[in-house]
Motif scaffolding. Structure first.
Motif, mmCIF file in Angstrom:
data_model
loop_
_atom_site.group_PDB
_atom_site.id
_atom_site.type_symbol
_atom_site.label_atom_id
_atom_site.label_comp_id
_atom_site.label_asym_id
_atom_site.label_seq_id
_atom_site.Cartn_x
_atom_site.Cartn_y
_atom_site.Cartn_z
ATOM 1 N N ARG A 1 9.171 -38.787 74.809
ATOM 2 C CA ARG A 1 8.374 -37.570 74.652
ATOM 3 C C ARG A 1 8.554 -37.097 73.210
ATOM 4 N NH1 ARG A 1 9.760 -34.953 78.715
ATOM 5 N NH2 ARG A 1 7.828 -35.041 79.944
ATOM 6 N N LEU A 2 7.458 -36.982 72.468
ATOM 7 C CA LEU A 2 7.506 -36.620 71.058
ATOM 8 C C LEU A 2 6.923 -35.237 70.826
ATOM 9 C CD1 LEU A 2 6.123 -39.870 69.339
ATOM 10 C CD2 LEU A 2 8.490 -39.346 69.944
ATOM 11 N N SER A 3 7.527 -34.529 69.900
ATOM 12 C CA SER A 3 6.897 -33.354 69.286
ATOM 13 C C SER A 3 6.481 -33.800 67.902
ATOM 14 C CB SER A 3 7.880 -32.184 69.216
ATOM 15 O OG SER A 3 7.280 -31.088 68.549
ATOM 16 N N TYR A 4 5.156 -33.872 67.673
ATOM 17 C CA TYR A 4 4.654 -34.543 66.476
ATOM 18 C C TYR A 4 3.686 -33.651 65.702
ATOM 19 C CZ TYR A 4 2.642 -38.215 63.536
ATOM 20 O OH TYR A 4 2.221 -38.965 62.474
ATOM 21 N N TYR A 5 3.856 -33.645 64.368
ATOM 22 C CA TYR A 5 2.955 -32.893 63.497
ATOM 23 C C TYR A 5 1.839 -33.808 63.017
ATOM 24 C CZ TYR A 5 1.030 -30.735 59.330
ATOM 25 O OH TYR A 5 0.154 -30.241 58.389
ATOM 26 N N SER A 6 0.597 -33.445 63.290
ATOM 27 C CA SER A 6 -0.562 -34.214 62.844
ATOM 28 C C SER A 6 -1.130 -33.561 61.590
ATOM 29 C CB SER A 6 -1.634 -34.259 63.941
ATOM 30 O OG SER A 6 -2.808 -34.853 63.444
ATOM 31 N N ALA A 7 -1.016 -34.268 60.459
ATOM 32 C CA ALA A 7 -1.538 -33.722 59.208
ATOM 33 C C ALA A 7 -3.051 -33.649 59.226
ATOM 34 C CB ALA A 7 -1.070 -34.580 58.036
ATOM 35 N N ARG B 1 6.913 -46.098 53.891
ATOM 36 C CA ARG B 1 7.036 -45.114 54.972
ATOM 37 C C ARG B 1 7.299 -45.827 56.291
ATOM 38 N NH1 ARG B 1 5.724 -40.195 53.108
ATOM 39 N NH2 ARG B 1 4.249 -40.008 51.378
ATOM 40 N N SER B 2 8.049 -45.150 57.158
ATOM 41 C CA SER B 2 8.384 -45.725 58.456
ATOM 42 C C SER B 2 7.445 -45.162 59.518
ATOM 43 C CB SER B 2 9.832 -45.396 58.825
ATOM 44 O OG SER B 2 10.718 -45.922 57.856
ATOM 45 N N TYR B 3 7.000 -46.045 60.417
ATOM 46 C CA TYR B 3 6.056 -45.649 61.467
ATOM 47 C C TYR B 3 6.516 -46.181 62.816
ATOM 48 C CZ TYR B 3 2.743 -44.649 57.676
ATOM 49 O OH TYR B 3 2.127 -44.154 56.549
ATOM 50 N N LEU B 4 6.200 -45.415 63.857
ATOM 51 C CA LEU B 4 6.332 -45.872 65.232
ATOM 52 C C LEU B 4 4.935 -46.184 65.743
ATOM 53 C CD1 LEU B 4 7.842 -46.224 67.995
ATOM 54 C CD2 LEU B 4 7.316 -43.802 68.405
ATOM 55 N N GLU B 5 4.726 -47.426 66.174
ATOM 56 C CA GLU B 5 3.466 -47.775 66.828
ATOM 57 C C GLU B 5 3.702 -47.702 68.326
ATOM 58 O OE1 GLU B 5 -0.005 -51.046 66.117
ATOM 59 O OE2 GLU B 5 2.005 -51.836 66.463
ATOM 60 N N ALA B 6 2.845 -46.955 69.021
ATOM 61 C CA ALA B 6 3.068 -46.731 70.446
ATOM 62 C C ALA B 6 1.746 -46.470 71.153
ATOM 63 C CB ALA B 6 4.019 -45.538 70.649
ATOM 64 N N TRP B 7 1.773 -46.699 72.466
ATOM 65 C CA TRP B 7 0.636 -46.319 73.302
ATOM 66 C C TRP B 7 0.785 -44.833 73.638
ATOM 67 C CZ3 TRP B 7 -3.904 -48.177 74.950
ATOM 68 C CH2 TRP B 7 -4.532 -47.538 76.016
ATOM 69 N N CYS B 8 -0.195 -44.042 73.200
ATOM 70 C CA CYS B 8 -0.165 -42.603 73.466
ATOM 71 C C CYS B 8 -0.884 -42.342 74.782
ATOM 72 C CB CYS B 8 -0.846 -41.843 72.322
ATOM 73 S SG CYS B 8 -0.900 -40.052 72.584
ATOM 74 N N ARG B 9 -0.165 -41.800 75.765
ATOM 75 C CA ARG B 9 -0.740 -41.603 77.090
ATOM 76 C C ARG B 9 -1.818 -40.522 77.092
ATOM 77 N NH1 ARG B 9 4.606 -41.997 81.099
ATOM 78 N NH2 ARG B 9 5.370 -44.019 80.277
ATOM 79 N N SER B 10 -1.675 -39.500 76.261
ATOM 80 C CA SER B 10 -2.692 -38.446 76.241
ATOM 81 C C SER B 10 -3.975 -38.921 75.558
ATOM 82 C CB SER B 10 -2.152 -37.199 75.534
ATOM 83 O OG SER B 10 -1.726 -37.513 74.217
ATOM 84 N N ALA B 11 -3.848 -39.740 74.503
ATOM 85 C CA ALA B 11 -5.041 -40.252 73.814
ATOM 86 C C ALA B 11 -5.618 -41.468 74.513
ATOM 87 C CB ALA B 11 -4.699 -40.605 72.369
ATOM 88 N N GLY B 12 -4.795 -42.156 75.307
ATOM 89 C CA GLY B 12 -5.258 -43.367 75.963
ATOM 90 C C GLY B 12 -5.549 -44.481 74.976
ATOM 91 N N ARG C 1 7.345 -37.219 60.467
ATOM 92 C CA ARG C 1 6.570 -36.131 61.063
ATOM 93 C C ARG C 1 6.890 -35.936 62.539
ATOM 94 N NH1 ARG C 1 0.711 -37.370 58.166
ATOM 95 N NH2 ARG C 1 1.302 -36.615 56.093
ATOM 96 N N ILE C 2 7.851 -36.694 63.053
ATOM 97 C CA ILE C 2 8.320 -36.485 64.424
ATOM 98 C C ILE C 2 9.356 -35.372 64.382
ATOM 99 C CG2 ILE C 2 9.498 -37.507 66.390
ATOM 100 C CD1 ILE C 2 8.380 -40.214 65.556
ATOM 101 N N ASP C 3 8.986 -34.208 64.890
ATOM 102 C CA ASP C 3 9.880 -33.041 64.838
ATOM 103 C C ASP C 3 11.005 -33.144 65.856
ATOM 104 O OD1 ASP C 3 8.361 -31.814 62.801
ATOM 105 O OD2 ASP C 3 6.963 -30.999 64.282
ATOM 106 N N ALA C 4 10.729 -33.732 67.002
ATOM 107 C CA ALA C 4 11.756 -33.876 68.041
ATOM 108 C C ALA C 4 11.341 -35.014 68.960
ATOM 109 C CB ALA C 4 11.905 -32.578 68.837
ATOM 110 N N LEU C 5 12.336 -35.644 69.580
ATOM 111 C CA LEU C 5 12.022 -36.702 70.543
ATOM 112 C C LEU C 5 13.049 -36.693 71.653
ATOM 113 C CD1 LEU C 5 13.990 -39.502 70.287
ATOM 114 C CD2 LEU C 5 12.823 -39.615 68.104
ATOM 115 N N THR C 6 12.575 -37.061 72.841
ATOM 116 C CA THR C 6 13.437 -37.160 74.012
ATOM 117 C C THR C 6 13.182 -38.505 74.672
ATOM 118 O OG1 THR C 6 13.323 -34.763 74.376
ATOM 119 C CG2 THR C 6 14.063 -36.136 76.226
#
Length: 315
Positions: free
Chosen positions: A157-163, A184-195, A204-209
């Motif tokens: 679960r990410l708290s993410y800032y979208s520029a 720059r470092s990136y996480l590539e992932a399947w976003c469940r909300s965006a599908g 830009r990941i403010d918090a993660l669980t």
């Protein structure tokens, strides 16, 4: 044959080819090709490439040379490739920095092999006076947490800032890989909300669980090609056309552009695709007098309304 033509495979083969041929003067090409696991045609192409390899200077007496007798080949000058490599202090330092950067790069599979090579080089290069510290930009703790989650195969679960939208949001993602592009470092992932598959900048990941459930990207979740950069415009995205002054030309180097036309020495006509017109509005406002919106009219109106609101706040 496709594997024989990859850069990594061909480099390994070329490095092995000279000592192999030196130990077998006059060997037939068909026999050498069989030993090396390539076609005779591929071997001939490798030999043609070897002819332009050698020592700095790259003139007569610097390049690898060979002679042919029918279908037999003999190395006549090896350009010193059979001698052990001796690194200067500067060369050793550069190699140490490169290996440490590689060890820090997200997504690298065999870190143990990198560290073993690094240890050997550091032991051999005793002339390096000062310790070398290398760190990739980004949050080290975040990278460590993301790497651990990937190894355990859990969702996040990410708290993410979208520029692009200038907002922060929470979302659940199924991690696929970590990578580093253009520093720059990136996480590539399947976003469940965006599908869909999304790239998340680590800084830009403010918090993660880490969730107590496995990451399950669907079958259609495919890793993107980042050879041309992380973010490439969607062909179906709207095109924005701007008249840009000299002080705003930097956007042509920073963003992928559809076209750049020099109207006058002072003005360029720049077209680019954007996924979000609101992002384009903020880009234009930030450029100020250096840019004029030519199209679309919707963007021009949004920029004008925002400018009028700003002026009203000062009135």
């Amino acid at each position: 044959m496709s594997s024989a033509n990859t850069s990594a495979d061909r480099l390994a083969r070329l490095l092995n080819l000279v000592p192999y041929l030196l130990a077998r003067p006059g060997i037939e090409l068909v026999e050498a090709a069989g030993d090396l696991g390539v076609s005779e045609r591929q071997l001939r192409e490798d030999l043609e490439l070897l002819w332009v390899c050698g020592l700095p200077g790259y003139g007569p007496g610097d390049l690898i040379d060979m002679s042919f007798d029918g279908d037999r080949v003999t190395i006549t000058y090896d350009a010193g490739i059979d001698r052990p490599l001796r690194l200067t202090p500067d060369e050793a330092t550069a190699l140490v920095v490169a290996l440490r950067m590689l060890a820090e790069t997200p997504g690298v599979a065999d870190r143990d092999a990198i560290h073993r090579a690094l240890t050997k080089i550091e032991q051999a290069a005793g002339e390096i006076d000062a310790p070398v510290a290398v760190r990739l930009p980004g949050n080290d703790d975040r990278l460590a947490d993301l790497r651990a989650a990937l190894e355990r195969g859990n969702a996040l679960r990410l708290s993410y800032y979208s520029a692009a939208r200038d907002v922060s949001s929470e979302r659940v993602v199924d991690p696929m890989r970590l990578l580093s592009v253009s520093g720059r470092s990136y996480l590539e992932a399947w976003c469940r909300s965006a599908g869909a598959v999304r790239m998340f900048r680590v800084d830009r990941i403010d918090a993660l669980t880490e969730l107590d459930e496995p990451a399950t990207p669907p079958a259609e979740a495919q890793s993107g090609d980042v050879a041309e950069g992380v973010f490439q415009p969607d062909p179906d995205s709207p095109t924005v056309t701007l008249r840009v002054g000299r002080g705003g030309r930097w956007i042509t180097e920073y963003y992928p552009c559809e076209s750049v036309v020099e109207v006058t020495p002072e003005e360029w006509l720049v077209s680019l695709r954007v996924n979000d017109l609101d992002w384009a509005r903020r880009l234009v406002l930030g450029l100020g007098p250096q840019v004029v919106v030519v199209a679309p009219a919707e963007l021009a109106e949004a920029v004008r309304d925002s400018a009028l609101e700003a002026l009203a706040a000062y009135a």
